[in-house]
Design an enzyme around this catalytic site. Structure first.
Site, mmCIF file in Angstrom:
data_model
loop_
_atom_site.group_PDB
_atom_site.id
_atom_site.type_symbol
_atom_site.label_atom_id
_atom_site.label_comp_id
_atom_site.label_asym_id
_atom_site.label_seq_id
_atom_site.Cartn_x
_atom_site.Cartn_y
_atom_site.Cartn_z
ATOM 1 N N CYS A 336 0.833 -1.156 -0.377
ATOM 2 C CA CYS A 336 -0.025 0.007 -0.101
ATOM 3 C C CYS A 336 0.857 0.968 0.197
ATOM 4 C CB CYS A 336 -0.820 0.121 1.145
ATOM 5 S SG CYS A 336 -2.142 -1.538 1.576
ATOM 6 N N ARG A 432 -12.333 0.317 -6.553
ATOM 7 C CA ARG A 432 -11.737 0.264 -5.506
ATOM 8 C C ARG A 432 -11.200 1.611 -4.882
ATOM 9 N NH1 ARG A 432 -8.356 -1.973 -1.436
ATOM 10 N NH2 ARG A 432 -8.659 -3.639 -0.458
HETATM 11 P P1 XMP Z 1 -0.785 -7.507 3.244
HETATM 12 O O1 XMP Z 1 0.204 -6.783 4.559
HETATM 13 O O2 XMP Z 1 -1.186 -7.968 3.798
HETATM 14 O O3 XMP Z 1 -1.599 -6.318 2.768
HETATM 15 O O4 XMP Z 1 0.112 -7.403 1.944
HETATM 16 C C1 XMP Z 1 -2.823 -6.786 2.420
HETATM 17 C C2 XMP Z 1 -3.914 -6.059 2.508
HETATM 18 O O5 XMP Z 1 -3.542 -4.887 1.691
HETATM 19 C C3 XMP Z 1 -4.493 -4.248 1.121
HETATM 20 N N1 XMP Z 1 -4.231 -2.982 -0.298
HETATM 21 C C4 XMP Z 1 -3.711 -1.874 -0.652
HETATM 22 N N2 XMP Z 1 -3.874 -1.252 -0.040
HETATM 23 N N3 XMP Z 1 -2.715 -0.030 -1.771
HETATM 24 C C5 XMP Z 1 -3.717 -0.147 -0.776
HETATM 25 O O6 XMP Z 1 -3.511 0.468 0.078
HETATM 26 C C6 XMP Z 1 -2.967 -1.367 -2.479
HETATM 27 O O7 XMP Z 1 -2.907 -1.008 -4.216
HETATM 28 C C7 XMP Z 1 -3.818 -2.445 -1.911
HETATM 29 N N4 XMP Z 1 -3.749 -3.932 -2.719
HETATM 30 C C8 XMP Z 1 -4.336 -4.310 -1.683
HETATM 31 C C9 XMP Z 1 -6.272 -4.935 0.925
HETATM 32 O O8 XMP Z 1 -6.824 -4.777 2.639
HETATM 33 C C10 XMP Z 1 -4.858 -6.126 1.330
HETATM 34 O O9 XMP Z 1 -5.749 -6.871 1.872
#
Ligand code: XMP
Length: 518
Positions: A336, A432
């Site tokens: 993120c 999203r």
């Molecule tokens: P981890 O830390 O487990 O997080 O890799 C997975 C979660 O991150 C969120 N997610 C995003 N958040 N930009 C964001 O700000 C993105 O591009 C993005 N893609 C995923 C999502 O909640 C996921 O479950």
């Protein structure tokens, strides 16, 4: 938990805190890590009548649809994490996969279908073909669903006329591919069993006749189910699999907030999805609240997870809209960039603590989504109030994830990208993130990258849950509720964090549950 740790003017995350080891009588192996994912939902409308016995009968016919997991782990709805293969592997271990939505509706529904049709004891709605289908059709179907046999049925009601298995295809050649399956299937002396046959009875019949598949038929000879040797074995291999009332693996799927919401949710429901997740970056917004209401209006009994939020106000609003479980986390994910691009977000332990307090007051579970780097973070998330965690980066490196395996500087990695990354944001999931939608210019909130290859789900989940169990042992917690209620957390300094990781040593052999950060 010592609530006074969380004050209004600062926000903490996993690395700011540690669980204080306390008196314990709990051995890690004896801990119970089962988790509740959604509020109790009553199914069925009791029809009240004047006759007392009818009233009683109607009441007892009410069912609850309360999703219980063997382990408190969900996989993220991301296109490099969760498709059918990973969802099947995770559900076998007792967790739940949420199929991502960066694909057409029909494809996502197909992924749900694959999970629901995978091993389950009995397949209630087996894939079939008609006798006039070609051998090529049969081979395609077998490859697509990873199955080794297909019942052949005729007519609207599905009269069983034969079965086609790998054995029947052993001597077929390329020129046979256009010929009808009726020429290859086994149709004489077909072994079948009546509806209601138990797995034990089926096992005996399969053994006696040395066959691998047992079709179940009704009095008219119409196909009603299929029991396979593989399914019986899998049931034994995965005793804590997360399953529905028919013994099929549980699966969830993501939906958005756009115009196709009803069409997408409808297609998923048709394939038997157990829970949908309204998957957005900012859940405390009018469109998301409306989306939850829209789902609940059309499918009142369908459990809905909604998010993401990081405040009690956001949590309350989603619950008021009808959400059965709340997803917590803004900008915590490993891929993120939301917090640095937009300047908004909340460190995850504070977000979990505050949202859990609000949600639990109303009997609603929460899922801590994003930012889990090690198994110890799972223990901390639950200690702060989470009922389950959602993992992206940690699962993206597994064999079962859809991402590609890449070799980088002599080591194996798998691709992992944010759903707000430039590559992903151009697909079906673009709603999203709200930014850039009107102008057509995209403002990414995530990056694309690679994570270390981590082997199979089975071995990796063992390590993750092993770490959680170990933490429960240190906290003196026999269950996840104990962990929430009994644990004392302590704030640590950066020096404390440095001391926590291996230090002043060169790692010569990597442990299966600890990898240096990339
Ligand atoms: P981890 O830390 O487990 O997080 O890799 C997975 C979660 O991150 C969120 N997610 C995003 N958040 N930009 C964001 O700000 C993105 O591009 C993005 N893609 C995923 C999502 O909640 C996921 O479950």
């Amino acid at each position: 938990m010592n609530e006074d740790l969380f004050t209004e003017n600062e926000a903490l995350t996993f690395d700011d805190l540690l669980i204080v080891p306390g008196y314990t009588e709990v051995l890690p192996d004896q801990t119970d890590v089962s988790a509740r994912l959604t509020r109790n939902i009553l199914l069925g409308i009791p029809i009240l009548s004047a006759a007392m016995d009818t009233v009683t009968e109607a009441r007892s016919a009410r069912l609850t649809r309360n999703i219980l997991l063997g382990i408190p782990i969900l996989s993220a709805a991301m296109d490099t994490v969760t498709e059918a293969r990973l969802a099947i592997a995770l559900a076998r271990e007792g967790g739940l996969g949420i199929i991502h939505r960066n694909m057409p509706i029909e494809r996502q529904a197909e992924e749900v279908d694959k999970v629901k049709r995978s091993e389950s004891g009995m397949i209630v709605d087996p894939v079939t073909l008609s006798p006039s289908a070609t051998l090529q059709d049969a081979e395609d179907l077998m490859a697509n669903f990873h199955i080794s046999g297909i019942p052949i049925t005729q007519g609207k009601k599905g009269k069983l006329v034969g079965i086609l298995t790998n054995r029947d295809l052993r001597f077929s050649s390329a020129s046979d591919l256009k010929r009808p399956v009726s020429e290859f299937m086994t149709s004489r002396n077909l072994i079948t069993a009546p509806v209601g046959t138990t797995l034990e009875q089926a096992k005996a019949i399969l053994q006696q006749h040395r066959i691998e598949k047992l079709p179940l038929v009704d009095d008219e000879g119409d196909l009603k189910g299929l029991i396979t040797v593989k399914d019986i074995q899998k049931k034994r291999d995965y005793p804590s699999a997360a399953t529905d009332s028919k013994g099929r693996l549980l699966v969830g799927a993501a939906v958005g907030v756009g115009a196709d919401l009803e069409a997408r949710a409808g297609a998923l429901v048709e394939k038997g999805v157990d829970v949908v997740a309204v998957d957005t970056a900012h859940g405390h917004s009018a469109g998301v609240l409306r989306a939850v209401e829209r789902i609940k209006k059309n499918w009142p009994d369908l459990p809905v997870l909604a998010g993401n939020v990081v405040t009690p106000q956001g949590t309350d609003a989603l619950i008021a809209a009808g959400a059965d479980g709340i997803k917590v986390g803004v900008g915590s994910g490993s891929i993120c960039t939301t917090r640095v691009i937009s300047g908004a977000g909340m460190p995850q332990m504070t977000a979990i603590f505050e949202c859990a307090r609000a949600a639990h007051a109303k009997g609603i579970p929460i899922i801590a989504d994003g930012g889990i780097k090690y198994s110890g973070d799972i223990t901390k998330a639950i200690a702060a109030g989470a009922d389950a965690v959602m993992l992206g980066g940690l699962l993206a490196g597994l064999d079962e994830s859809p991402g590609e395996l890449v070799l980088y500087e002599g080591r194996q990695f798998k691709q992992y990208r944010g759903m707000g990354s430039l590559g992903a944001i151009q697909g079906y999931g673009k709603d999203r993130y709200a930014s850039g939608q009107g102008s057509g210019k995209l403002v990414p909130e995530g990056i694309e990258g690679i994570v270390p290859y981590r082997g199979t789900m089975h071995d990796y989940v063992y390590q993750l849950v092993g770490g959680l169990r170990s933490g429960m042992g240190y906290a003196g917690a026999a269950t996840l509720d104990d962990l929430k209620n009994k644990t004392r957390l302590r704030r640590i300094t950066n020096a404390g964090l440095i001391e926590s990781h291996p230090h002043d040593v060169t790692i010569t052999r990597e442990a299966p549950n600890y990898q240096s950060r990339v």
